[in-house]
Scaffold this motif. Structure first.
Motif, PDB file in Angstrom:
ATOM      1  N   ALA A 124       0.685  -1.212   0.128  1.00  0.00           N
ATOM      2  CA  ALA A 124       0.051   0.105   0.072  1.00  0.00           C
ATOM      3  C   ALA A 124       0.931   1.635  -0.043  1.00  0.00           C
ATOM      4  N   ASP A 125       1.987   1.527   0.732  1.00  0.00           N
ATOM      5  CA  ASP A 125       2.652   2.473   0.440  1.00  0.00           C
ATOM      6  C   ASP A 125       3.499   3.097  -0.501  1.00  0.00           C
ATOM      7  N   TYR A 126       3.949   1.231  -1.027  1.00  0.00           N
ATOM      8  CA  TYR A 126       4.832   2.166  -2.565  1.00  0.00           C
ATOM      9  C   TYR A 126       3.897   2.391  -3.684  1.00  0.00           C
ATOM     10  N   VAL A 127       3.020   1.497  -3.203  1.00  0.00           N
ATOM     11  CA  VAL A 127       1.699   2.243  -4.741  1.00  0.00           C
ATOM     12  C   VAL A 127       0.763   3.622  -4.186  1.00  0.00           C
ATOM     13  N   LYS A 128       0.491   3.568  -3.062  1.00  0.00           N
ATOM     14  CA  LYS A 128       0.417   5.827  -2.887  1.00  0.00           C
ATOM     15  C   LYS A 128       1.447   5.940  -3.298  1.00  0.00           C
ATOM     16  N   GLN A 145      -5.662  -1.314  -5.523  1.00  0.00           N
ATOM     17  CA  GLN A 145      -7.170  -1.899  -5.854  1.00  0.00           C
ATOM     18  C   GLN A 145      -8.741  -0.615  -7.450  1.00  0.00           C
ATOM     19  N   ASP A 146      -7.136   0.861  -6.884  1.00  0.00           N
ATOM     20  CA  ASP A 146      -7.737   1.394  -7.528  1.00  0.00           C
ATOM     21  C   ASP A 146      -6.989   2.134  -8.825  1.00  0.00           C
ATOM     22  N   LEU A 147      -6.695   1.276  -8.967  1.00  0.00           N
ATOM     23  CA  LEU A 147      -5.227   0.979 -10.856  1.00  0.00           C
ATOM     24  C   LEU A 147      -6.250   0.805 -11.674  1.00  0.00           C
ATOM     25  N   ALA A 148      -5.513   1.635 -12.758  1.00  0.00           N
ATOM     26  CA  ALA A 148      -6.024   0.601 -13.782  1.00  0.00           C
ATOM     27  C   ALA A 148      -5.779  -1.136 -13.790  1.00  0.00           C
TER      28      ALA A 148
END
Lengths: 587, 253
Positions: free
Chosen positions: B143-147, B156-159
């Motif tokens: 989650a930290d990485y994606v954010k 979950q909100d990424l394409a």
């Protein structure tokens, strides 16, 4: 402080195949027998009924029926320069637990060793010269011959009701059977299982390439059977849930389906479950055992005095109890002196996976032991001159199921996930089949078992430490066998084929077999064996290890259970006919 | 008095004996905590050990955010297509949630004694973390990485294409997560997702036997005697679970 119980004639440690056979034979002979089993009571109706026995996640993946490493495990390293680390979760091999032991979860493959396997070193030296064997290979002749064991193989197969086709009855070759097998005194108790398409195609290809395929001997019964103990077994339903599972159909031979119903009726037999033996006690001379100390589930410690102690645990734990009890001299790999823990060996398997064109194989219609096999490349059935190795194995189509968590082949180069993976998985499942080789694992000076210096079990006892790696001889053997198998596979005209000979180093996380052998080897000389030819301790005459795979001097190209069962009967007769009449060293 | 009384009735409840506190068998020297069996095969009604069936309901292990990320991830690992539902609709996230909340998640039965030392690959997993702890740490680091990488968005909100890129980066190890071995975490996630897709539906995944229908596995049939020699012919019956089939049971779905 252990509380002392009233004495028994015989105390048995471990109630699996060998424990239950010895218990039945000795209780029938009138002895007062108690068996200590560290795991729970297990039976078909309560532990693996057909209502839920076919649960791949629970039994094959989460390993519900197996020994929990929290209860006992071992440490492992490839060689003496590494630090051994604990096997925290079993995966490379799977020791059983509970009543029935490994006899509950085995596949049912029921093989005899070859007559020449029993005189392995002298046979190979005679045929290929003394210089043909690697200097550090410590194989040795068994102290019993095939001819001596034949009646006992026959007895165990009749106990099981094994399904198969004889290839050699008293020297007369039989069409349809294994032409290489040792002589048999009688045909198999039940006819061979039916074969699926994959095995049938393999057999055609094997014939076409000059081999002699035959049905694998299976203790997954082709028809209902009543064994000599009066116990009735059912017909196998080809459900495809044998290895790692208990059989809900009473169709796979096990202590539960073959021995316990008769054994439990004997009033002079008692089973004590959830009772873990911690030590075999010796008298002040160290030459006679006085009984066994064990611990119950509350941690209470008990001493069970007995006149005879039978060590019937899984192979590693036989070795561990001998070492912890100070019976026999521990093996020292530096000097080659000592015997307990010496000659640990395993199995050398490999595979050829194929994807056929436009076939519906129904891989889920399976048993643990049906399939078509060739034995042309086992033991010394073929000339090893110039090959650079000794040993061999059987090979063939013995796929034991199509359970989809663990059996989901895809073509080479398929991604491990995503849309392409899903498509390939769907398209390949019905067309893919695995062929395998099951090769020997000879013993070496640097492959052994001893007590770990660091890691302890829940009682504070040292874990067993395994030091093992494949040697060049076995890797060359596997390469040769896998090439032969690939030639046959090619004759099946596959769309795709992947040959995977065994490669080193040995990896304790990749499942091969649970055929862990040696450590309390039987032999003709106390300098290179723990037990004499009656599986009796050279040092403590009232301790026997009646036939568990820990008594094998090396491992041959077959599954061990038939030989384990034969040796159990062999030892039972030695105790009844010889030892009871004159208790003392039999060797 | 004998130390262990073997006259224990085999018809006494096995649970009494075989539970974690085994039967108390009174003897001259005190209570024996072990089961003595003799005289007959022990059997008592109601002592079988059927599996615990997963029921629908709130998440038992995952937080709402973790569950959303996992549902998105399992739907990329096994995407929905015309061959059948993907990981999310077939319940793979529910499966993983219930597994992590249960014995598997807590490494029950494994050898967890120290010392913990890194070893060779041939020696197997040597870290003390349980699967539950590995997911908690792995999902937090992910989650930290994606954010940080995708302008504050959660996974979950990424394409879908970006989700695939992240998963591929974890798989290859090219994405480095803080204090978590990304490739090892991916391997665990993929293994559990595929377990969920192909395990019996009683465990919460493989809903409507989607995984079994995908490959043509008949499930818990347990008897193929009449079809062994029907070579090269598709097995005619649909799959069945340990619970039966949805069209056999009323009020369960």
């Amino acid at each position: 402080m252990a509380r002392k119980l009233p004495p028994k004639d015989v105390v048995i440690i471990g109630l699996g195949w060998t424990g239950s056979i010895l218990a039945y034979e000795l209780a029938k002979a009138g002895l007062d027998v108690v068996a200590l089993e560290r795991g729970p009571w297990r039976d078909t109706a309560t532990d693996f009924p057909p209502a839920y026995a076919q649960d791949e996640l629970r039994y094959a993946v989460r390993l519900d029926l197996f020994l929990r490493p929290a209860q006992d495990t071992l440490t492992f390293r490839n060689n003496g320069s590494q630090t051994a680390l604990p096997i925290r979760n079993f995966s490379g091999f799977l020791p059983g637990n509970g009543v029935g032991g490994a006899g509950v979860h085995w596949n049912g493959q029921t093989w005899r060793f070859l007559p020449t396997d029993f005189k392995l070193r002298s046979h190979l030296e005679e045929r290929y010269g003394k210089g043909a064997l690697p200097a550090d290979m410590t194989i040795q002749d068994w102290p019993v011959s095939y001819d001596e064991l034949e009646p006992y193989y026959d007895r165990f197969e009749k106990l099981c009701g094994t399904s198969g086709k004889a290839g050699n009855i008293r020297g007369a070759k039989q069409a349809g059977g294994n032409p290489f097998e040792g002589w048999r005194s009688s045909e198999y108790p039940t006819p061979p299982l039916k074969q699926g398409l994959g095995a049938t195609l393999f057999a055609e290809a094997a014939r076409k390439t000059g081999h002699t395929p035959f049905p694998q001997p299976a203790s997954n019964l082709s028809e209902a059977y009543t064994n000599p103990l009066g116990v009735k077994l059912g017909q196998c339903t080809y459900c495809g849930f044998c290895e790692r599972f208990g059989c809900g159909n009473y169709a796979k031979s096990s202590p539960q389906t073959c021995v316990l119903p008769a054994l439990m009726r004997l009033s002079n037999f008692e089973a004590r479950t959830e009772s873990e033996a911690t030590k075999i006690n010796l008298d002040s001379t160290g030459k006679r055992a006085t009984g066994v100390t064990y611990v119950d589930t509350s941690g209470g410690e008990w001493e069970q005095p007995a006149n005879i102690v039978l060590l019937c645990a899984f192979s590693f734990f036989n070795v561990q109890l001998m070492l912890l009890s100070g019976i026999g001299k521990p093996y020292d790999p530096q000097t080659g002196q000592g015997v307990v823990g010496r000659n640990y060996a395993y199995q050398t398997t490999s595979g050829v996976s194929i994807i056929l064109k436009d076939k519906i194989l129904n891989p889920f219609i399976a048993t643990g032991a049906h399939g078509m096999i060739i034995d042309d490349y086992n033991g010394d059935n073929f000339d090893h001159s110039g090959l650079g190795f000794v040993g061999g194995g059987y090979m063939g189509a013995g796929q034991t199921g199509g359970r989809p968590i663990q059996t989901r082949p895809v073509p080479k180069g398929t991604p491990k996930w995503g849309a392409q993976w899903k498509k390939a998985t769907a398209e390949t499942y019905q067309k893919a089949f695995s062929l395998s080789t099951h090769g020997s694992s000879y013993s070496y000076k640097d492959c052994y078992l001893d007590l770990d210096p660091t890691y302890k079990d829940r009682f504070g006892r040292p874990l067993m430490r395994m030091t093992f790696d494949f040697h060049d001889n076995e890797l060359k053997m596997s390469a040769y066998l896998t090439e032969r198998l690939a030639e046959i596979a090619k004759a099946m005209d596959p769309a795709e084929m992947t040959a995977s000979p065994r490669k080193g180093p040995y990896n304790s996380t990749i499942y091969q077999t649970t055929h862990n052998t040696g450590g309390t080897v039987m032999g003709a000389d106390p300098a290179d064996s723990v037990l004499n030819r009656y599986c009796q301790s050279w040092d403590v005459h009232n301790v026997f290890v009646p036939g568990g795979a820990s008594v094998f001097p090396q491992n041959h190209g077959y599954n061990p259970t038939d030989t384990v069962g034969a040796l159990a009967y062999w030892t039972a007769d030695a105790i009844k006919d010889r030892y009871l009449k004159n208790p003392g060293p039999l060797g | 008095m004998t130390g262990v009384d073997k006259r224990v009735s085999p018809w006494l409840s096995r649970r009494l004996f075989l539970g974690s506190t085994a039967a108390l068998i009174v003897s001259g020297t005190g209570a024996v905590r072990a089961l003595s069996i003799g005289g007959a095969l022990p059997w008592a009604p109601g002592t079988a050990t059927p599996p615990t069936v997963v029921r629908p309901g709130p998440w038992m292990f995952f937080t709402a955010d973790e569950a959303s990320a996992i549902e998105a991830a399992v739907d990329r690992l096994i995407p929905p297509d015309d061959r059948g539902p993907g990981g999310k609709d077939s319940g793979c996230a529910v499966f993983i949630d219930r597994q992590l909340a249960g014995p598997y998640g807590h490494s029950e039965g494994l050898y967890t004694r120290p010392p913990f030392m890194p070893g060779a690959a041939t020696q197997g997993y040597q870290m003390p973390d349980t699967p539950a702890a590995r997911y908690r740490a792995g999902l937090k680091a992910l989650a930290d990485y994606v954010k940080a990488t995708f302008g504050g968005k959660p996974f979950q909100d990424l394409a879908p294409a970006d989700q695939d890129k992240v998963l591929g980066g974890l798989e290859s190890g090219s994405i480095e997560l803080k204090d978590v071995k990304s490739a090892a975490f991916f391997t665990l996630l993929l293994q559990n997702t595929q377990e969920g897709y192909f395990a019996d539906p009683i465990y919460g995944g493989n809903r409507d036997m989607a995984g079994w229908k995908l490959v043509g596995f008949p499930g818990a049939r347990y008897d193929y005697r009449d079809w062994v020699e029907h070579h090269n012919e598709k097995y005619p019956l649909p799959p069945v679970s340990i619970m039966g089939r949805s069209d056999w049971t009323v009020g369960e779905h």
